[in-house]
Design a protein around this motif. Structure first.
Motif, PDB file in Angstrom:
ATOM      1  N   THR A  62       0.819  -1.190   0.000  1.00 50.41           N
ATOM      2  CA  THR A  62       0.000   0.000   0.000  1.00 50.41           C
ATOM      3  C   THR A  62       0.862   1.254   0.000  1.00 50.41           C
ATOM      4  OG1 THR A  62      -1.598  -1.247   1.308  1.00 50.41           O
ATOM      5  CG2 THR A  62      -1.903   1.112   1.218  1.00 50.41           C
ATOM      6  N   VAL A  64       1.747   5.023   1.088  1.00 51.00           N
ATOM      7  CA  VAL A  64       1.570   5.898   2.244  1.00 51.00           C
ATOM      8  C   VAL A  64       1.846   7.322   1.781  1.00 51.00           C
ATOM      9  CG1 VAL A  64       2.441   6.512   4.538  1.00 51.00           C
ATOM     10  CG2 VAL A  64       2.278   4.111   3.869  1.00 51.00           C
ATOM     11  N   LEU A  85       8.599   4.154   8.946  1.00 50.74           N
ATOM     12  CA  LEU A  85       7.684   3.220   8.282  1.00 50.74           C
ATOM     13  C   LEU A  85       8.419   2.329   7.289  1.00 50.74           C
ATOM     14  CD1 LEU A  85       4.587   5.529   7.729  1.00 50.74           C
ATOM     15  CD2 LEU A  85       4.892   3.746   9.464  1.00 50.74           C
ATOM     16  N   ILE A  98       5.087  -1.919   2.194  1.00 47.78           N
ATOM     17  CA  ILE A  98       4.636  -0.590   1.791  1.00 47.78           C
ATOM     18  C   ILE A  98       5.199  -0.345   0.403  1.00 47.78           C
ATOM     19  CG2 ILE A  98       4.851   1.884   2.224  1.00 47.78           C
ATOM     20  CD1 ILE A  98       4.958   1.300   5.174  1.00 47.78           C
ATOM     21  N   VAL A 101       6.296   5.638  -0.041  1.00 49.43           N
ATOM     22  CA  VAL A 101       5.960   6.698   0.904  1.00 49.43           C
ATOM     23  C   VAL A 101       6.192   8.002   0.160  1.00 49.43           C
ATOM     24  CG1 VAL A 101       6.457   7.833   3.101  1.00 49.43           C
ATOM     25  CG2 VAL A 101       6.625   5.347   2.926  1.00 49.43           C
ATOM     26  N   VAL A 117      -2.927   5.987   4.467  1.00 47.90           N
ATOM     27  CA  VAL A 117      -2.468   4.683   3.987  1.00 47.90           C
ATOM     28  C   VAL A 117      -3.525   4.163   3.029  1.00 47.90           C
ATOM     29  CG1 VAL A 117      -1.806   2.346   4.656  1.00 47.90           C
ATOM     30  CG2 VAL A 117      -1.330   4.253   6.202  1.00 47.90           C
ATOM     31  N   ILE A 137       1.989   5.402  14.979  1.00 44.88           N
ATOM     32  CA  ILE A 137       1.841   5.396  13.527  1.00 44.88           C
ATOM     33  C   ILE A 137       2.176   4.028  12.951  1.00 44.88           C
ATOM     34  CG2 ILE A 137       4.123   6.269  12.843  1.00 44.88           C
ATOM     35  CD1 ILE A 137       0.750   7.464  11.466  1.00 44.88           C
ATOM     36  N   LYS A 138       3.151   3.351  13.531  1.00 43.37           N
ATOM     37  CA  LYS A 138       3.489   1.996  13.064  1.00 43.37           C
ATOM     38  C   LYS A 138       2.310   1.056  13.281  1.00 43.37           C
ATOM     39  CE  LYS A 138       8.466   2.178  13.873  1.00 43.37           C
ATOM     40  NZ  LYS A 138       9.567   1.616  14.672  1.00 43.37           N
ATOM     41  N   VAL A 141      -0.504   1.865  10.691  1.00 39.05           N
ATOM     42  CA  VAL A 141      -0.148   1.392   9.351  1.00 39.05           C
ATOM     43  C   VAL A 141      -0.181  -0.130   9.306  1.00 39.05           C
ATOM     44  CG1 VAL A 141       1.703   1.298   7.631  1.00 39.05           C
ATOM     45  CG2 VAL A 141       1.162   3.465   8.769  1.00 39.05           C
ATOM     46  N   ARG A 142       0.359  -0.772  10.324  1.00 43.14           N
ATOM     47  CA  ARG A 142       0.366  -2.235  10.395  1.00 43.14           C
ATOM     48  C   ARG A 142      -1.043  -2.798  10.325  1.00 43.14           C
ATOM     49  NH1 ARG A 142       0.995  -5.057  15.374  1.00 43.14           N
ATOM     50  NH2 ARG A 142      -0.646  -3.612  16.023  1.00 43.14           N
TER      51      ARG A 142
END
Length: 158
Positions: A62, A64, A85, A98, A101, A117, A137-138, A141-142
């Protein structure tokens, strides 16, 4: 010292409030605790609707996006979040979880720091009234790109 960019007059602030639309609810930005709760629920539902590793049985790659205020000089902070990230979701010998970014400099509106995301906003400094911590934030996103991923010390409660 804070940049003059982030200082708003009352007139600018009220004008922004009138024009500010929250994409997850389609209406004005939440102002009451009930509206904030509804906005959070709508965001959670949107995130839940995204395809995840659990559904596809493979990691979702994905994109970001990190939007940051140029006048506030938040490029370094945005770069740091991007680095965190990319480091967390890239392992040697495996495809990155990811896809990319992207740092997006924003001039107007001022004071922007948002993380999205796959097109879903997971952090807005103005809504959360803070910058995201690395751990927060991790985890956000995870939860989208690889819900079963163990974040090690970032998953442990402080």
């Amino acid at each position: 010292e804070a940049s003059s960019c982030c200082r708003e007059s009352k007139e600018e602030s009220s004008s922004k409030e009138e024009n500010n639309k929250d994409s997850s609810t389609g209406g004005a930005a939440p102002t009451t605790p009930e509206e904030e709760q509804e906005a959070k629920a709508a965001k959670a539902a949107a995130i839940a609707a995204l395809p995840t590793a659990a559904v596809l049985r493979e990691p979702v790659r994905t994109a970001v996006e990190i939007q940051y205020c140029v006048g506030c000089r938040w490029q370094l902070r945005a770069s740091w979040v991007a680095q965190e990230l990319l480091t967390t979701f890239t392992e040697s010998g495996r495809a990155p979880q990811i896809a990319s970014v992207t740092l997006i400099p924003v001039v107007n509106p001022q004071g922007v720091f948002k993380v999205s995301v796959g097109g879903i906003e997971v952090w807005d400094r103005k809504v959360q009234k803070a910058f995201p911590e690395s751990k927060e934030i991790k985890q956000l996103v995870r939860d989208i790109v690889s819900p079963s991923k163990d974040l090690g010390h970032s998953d442990k409660k402080a």
